[in-house]
Design a protein around this motif. Structure first.
Motif, PDB file in Angstrom:
ATOM      1  N   VAL A   6       0.852  -1.186   0.000  1.00 19.06           N
ATOM      2  CA  VAL A   6       0.000   0.000   0.000  1.00 19.06           C
ATOM      3  C   VAL A   6       0.885   1.232   0.000  1.00 19.06           C
ATOM      4  CG1 VAL A   6      -1.784   1.270   1.210  1.00 19.06           C
ATOM      5  CG2 VAL A   6      -1.852  -1.208   1.205  1.00 19.06           C
ATOM      6  N   GLY A   7       1.550   1.449   1.114  1.00 19.93           N
ATOM      7  CA  GLY A   7       2.535   2.521   1.206  1.00 19.93           C
ATOM      8  C   GLY A   7       1.978   3.915   1.029  1.00 19.93           C
ATOM      9  N   LEU A   8       2.827   4.845   1.324  1.00 18.10           N
ATOM     10  CA  LEU A   8       2.525   6.239   1.071  1.00 18.10           C
ATOM     11  C   LEU A   8       3.023   6.577  -0.326  1.00 18.10           C
ATOM     12  CD1 LEU A   8       3.663   7.688   4.506  1.00 18.10           C
ATOM     13  CD2 LEU A   8       1.335   7.219   3.751  1.00 18.10           C
ATOM     14  N   PRO A   9       2.362   7.480  -1.014  1.00 13.87           N
ATOM     15  CA  PRO A   9       2.756   7.775  -2.396  1.00 13.87           C
ATOM     16  C   PRO A   9       4.225   8.156  -2.556  1.00 13.87           C
ATOM     17  CG  PRO A   9       0.682   8.827  -1.865  1.00 13.87           C
ATOM     18  CD  PRO A   9       1.206   8.222  -0.595  1.00 13.87           C
ATOM     19  N   ASP A  10       4.804   8.828  -1.565  1.00 10.66           N
ATOM     20  CA  ASP A  10       6.186   9.265  -1.700  1.00 10.66           C
ATOM     21  C   ASP A  10       7.188   8.299  -1.055  1.00 10.66           C
ATOM     22  OD1 ASP A  10       5.432   9.757   0.876  1.00 10.66           O
ATOM     23  OD2 ASP A  10       6.333  11.739   1.001  1.00 10.66           O
ATOM     24  N   ALA A  14       6.993   1.540  -1.460  1.00  9.17           N
ATOM     25  CA  ALA A  14       5.659   1.224  -1.972  1.00  9.17           C
ATOM     26  C   ALA A  14       5.701   0.779  -3.429  1.00  9.17           C
ATOM     27  CB  ALA A  14       4.752   2.443  -1.833  1.00  9.17           C
ATOM     28  N   GLU A  15       6.835   0.881  -4.045  1.00 10.16           N
ATOM     29  CA  GLU A  15       6.969   0.535  -5.460  1.00 10.16           C
ATOM     30  C   GLU A  15       7.266  -0.947  -5.640  1.00 10.16           C
ATOM     31  OE1 GLU A  15       6.158   2.728  -7.775  1.00 10.16           O
ATOM     32  OE2 GLU A  15       5.805   4.151  -6.156  1.00 10.16           O
ATOM     33  N   ALA A  17       5.331  -4.905  -6.638  1.00  5.89           N
ATOM     34  CA  ALA A  17       4.184  -5.452  -7.357  1.00  5.89           C
ATOM     35  C   ALA A  17       3.504  -6.595  -6.626  1.00  5.89           C
ATOM     36  CB  ALA A  17       4.637  -5.918  -8.741  1.00  5.89           C
ATOM     37  N   GLU A  18       4.100  -7.053  -5.504  1.00 12.45           N
ATOM     38  CA  GLU A  18       3.502  -8.150  -4.755  1.00 12.45           C
ATOM     39  C   GLU A  18       3.965  -8.076  -3.303  1.00 12.45           C
ATOM     40  OE1 GLU A  18       6.579 -11.756  -5.648  1.00 12.45           O
ATOM     41  OE2 GLU A  18       5.145 -11.235  -7.226  1.00 12.45           O
ATOM     42  N   PRO A  19       3.206  -8.736  -2.404  1.00 12.62           N
ATOM     43  CA  PRO A  19       3.611  -8.728  -1.000  1.00 12.62           C
ATOM     44  C   PRO A  19       4.989  -9.355  -0.827  1.00 12.62           C
ATOM     45  CG  PRO A  19       1.401  -9.615  -1.252  1.00 12.62           C
ATOM     46  CD  PRO A  19       1.971  -9.474  -2.630  1.00 12.62           C
ATOM     47  N   SER A  20       5.697  -8.891   0.180  1.00 11.44           N
ATOM     48  CA  SER A  20       7.036  -9.380   0.452  1.00 11.44           C
ATOM     49  C   SER A  20       7.118  -9.850   1.902  1.00 11.44           C
ATOM     50  CB  SER A  20       8.039  -8.251   0.218  1.00 11.44           C
ATOM     51  OG  SER A  20       9.291  -8.588   0.748  1.00 11.44           O
ATOM     52  N   PRO A  21       7.782 -10.970   2.160  1.00 14.11           N
ATOM     53  CA  PRO A  21       7.883 -11.446   3.543  1.00 14.11           C
ATOM     54  C   PRO A  21       8.726 -10.539   4.444  1.00 14.11           C
ATOM     55  CG  PRO A  21       9.165 -12.842   2.072  1.00 14.11           C
ATOM     56  CD  PRO A  21       8.402 -11.869   1.210  1.00 14.11           C
ATOM     57  N   VAL A  22       9.448  -9.573   3.872  1.00 19.30           N
ATOM     58  CA  VAL A  22      10.220  -8.644   4.696  1.00 19.30           C
ATOM     59  C   VAL A  22       9.462  -7.340   4.950  1.00 19.30           C
ATOM     60  CG1 VAL A  22      12.437  -9.616   4.022  1.00 19.30           C
ATOM     61  CG2 VAL A  22      11.493  -7.700   2.723  1.00 19.30           C
ATOM     62  N   CYS A  23       8.262  -7.234   4.411  1.00 16.27           N
ATOM     63  CA  CYS A  23       7.422  -6.057   4.652  1.00 16.27           C
ATOM     64  C   CYS A  23       6.995  -6.053   6.125  1.00 16.27           C
ATOM     65  CB  CYS A  23       6.195  -6.113   3.753  1.00 16.27           C
ATOM     66  SG  CYS A  23       4.939  -4.888   4.160  1.00 16.27           S
ATOM     67  N   PRO A  24       7.178  -4.950   6.828  1.00 19.36           N
ATOM     68  CA  PRO A  24       6.804  -4.903   8.244  1.00 19.36           C
ATOM     69  C   PRO A  24       5.341  -5.279   8.509  1.00 19.36           C
ATOM     70  CG  PRO A  24       8.149  -3.013   7.694  1.00 19.36           C
ATOM     71  CD  PRO A  24       7.842  -3.707   6.400  1.00 19.36           C
ATOM     72  N   VAL A  25       4.436  -4.885   7.642  1.00 20.12           N
ATOM     73  CA  VAL A  25       3.024  -5.230   7.856  1.00 20.12           C
ATOM     74  C   VAL A  25       2.810  -6.726   7.647  1.00 20.12           C
ATOM     75  CG1 VAL A  25       0.664  -4.887   7.030  1.00 20.12           C
ATOM     76  CG2 VAL A  25       2.175  -2.926   7.337  1.00 20.12           C
ATOM     77  N   GLU A  26       3.459  -7.298   6.647  1.00 19.52           N
ATOM     78  CA  GLU A  26       3.329  -8.742   6.417  1.00 19.52           C
ATOM     79  C   GLU A  26       3.895  -9.531   7.597  1.00 19.52           C
ATOM     80  OE1 GLU A  26       1.637 -10.179   3.997  1.00 19.52           O
ATOM     81  OE2 GLU A  26       1.208  -8.285   3.009  1.00 19.52           O
ATOM     82  N   ILE A  27       4.977  -9.056   8.197  1.00 18.51           N
ATOM     83  CA  ILE A  27       5.555  -9.706   9.376  1.00 18.51           C
ATOM     84  C   ILE A  27       4.553  -9.667  10.526  1.00 18.51           C
ATOM     85  CG2 ILE A  27       7.358  -9.495  11.140  1.00 18.51           C
ATOM     86  CD1 ILE A  27       9.194  -8.473   8.795  1.00 18.51           C
ATOM     87  N   THR A  28       3.908  -8.530  10.724  1.00 19.72           N
ATOM     88  CA  THR A  28       2.909  -8.389  11.783  1.00 19.72           C
ATOM     89  C   THR A  28       1.723  -9.307  11.533  1.00 19.72           C
ATOM     90  OG1 THR A  28       3.566  -6.084  12.065  1.00 19.72           O
ATOM     91  CG2 THR A  28       1.459  -6.738  13.037  1.00 19.72           C
TER      92      THR A  28
END
Length: 121
Positions: A6-10, A14-15, A17-28
């Motif tokens: 999702v991310g913030l536009p800036d 956020a750039e 194309a798919e979820p990543s296991p290192v994404c903080p939200v995915e970890i949560t």
């Protein structure tokens, strides 16, 4: 902290194309996955508990699912399992520092859901 999908536009993170296991939200989300997990965490936010304490607090939760959730939370570094010496052996569960950090996360989720329920209801 920004969700990579999702991310913030800036936010350059956020750039993707798919979820990543290192994404903080995915970890949560991985740490909180599964039904009953948030309720087990809620009970442990109230203090250390034994398996029996948790069963009494959540009577509709089966022993198998409780054991699975505790193992999952332990594996995620959210819960510590402490065996006390003696007979019969007693095991206590407590939140780690990381686990206690989920309190505000769960509160934010509650607040968001409450606002949605008010809008939909």
């Amino acid at each position: 902290m920004t969700h990579q999908t999702v991310g913030l536009p800036d936010d350059p993170r956020a750039e993707v194309a798919e979820p990543s296991p290192v994404c903080p939200v995915e970890i949560t989300l991985a740490a909180l996955r599964g039904r009953w997990t948030t309720l087990v965490v809620r009970e442990l936010l109230r203090g250390d508990r034994s398996f029996s304490d948790l069963r009494r607090a959540l009577p509709a939760l089966s022993d198998k699912v409780l054991a699975d959730r505790l193992a999952q939370l332990t594996g995620a570094g959210v819960v510590d399992r402490h065996r006390e010496p003696g007979w019969p052996p007693r095991t206590r569960y407590r939140l780690t520092d990381a686990g206690r950090g989920l309190g505000p996360v769960l509160q934010a989720m509650w607040d968001w859901g409450e606002r949605r329920r008010s809008l939909d209801g």
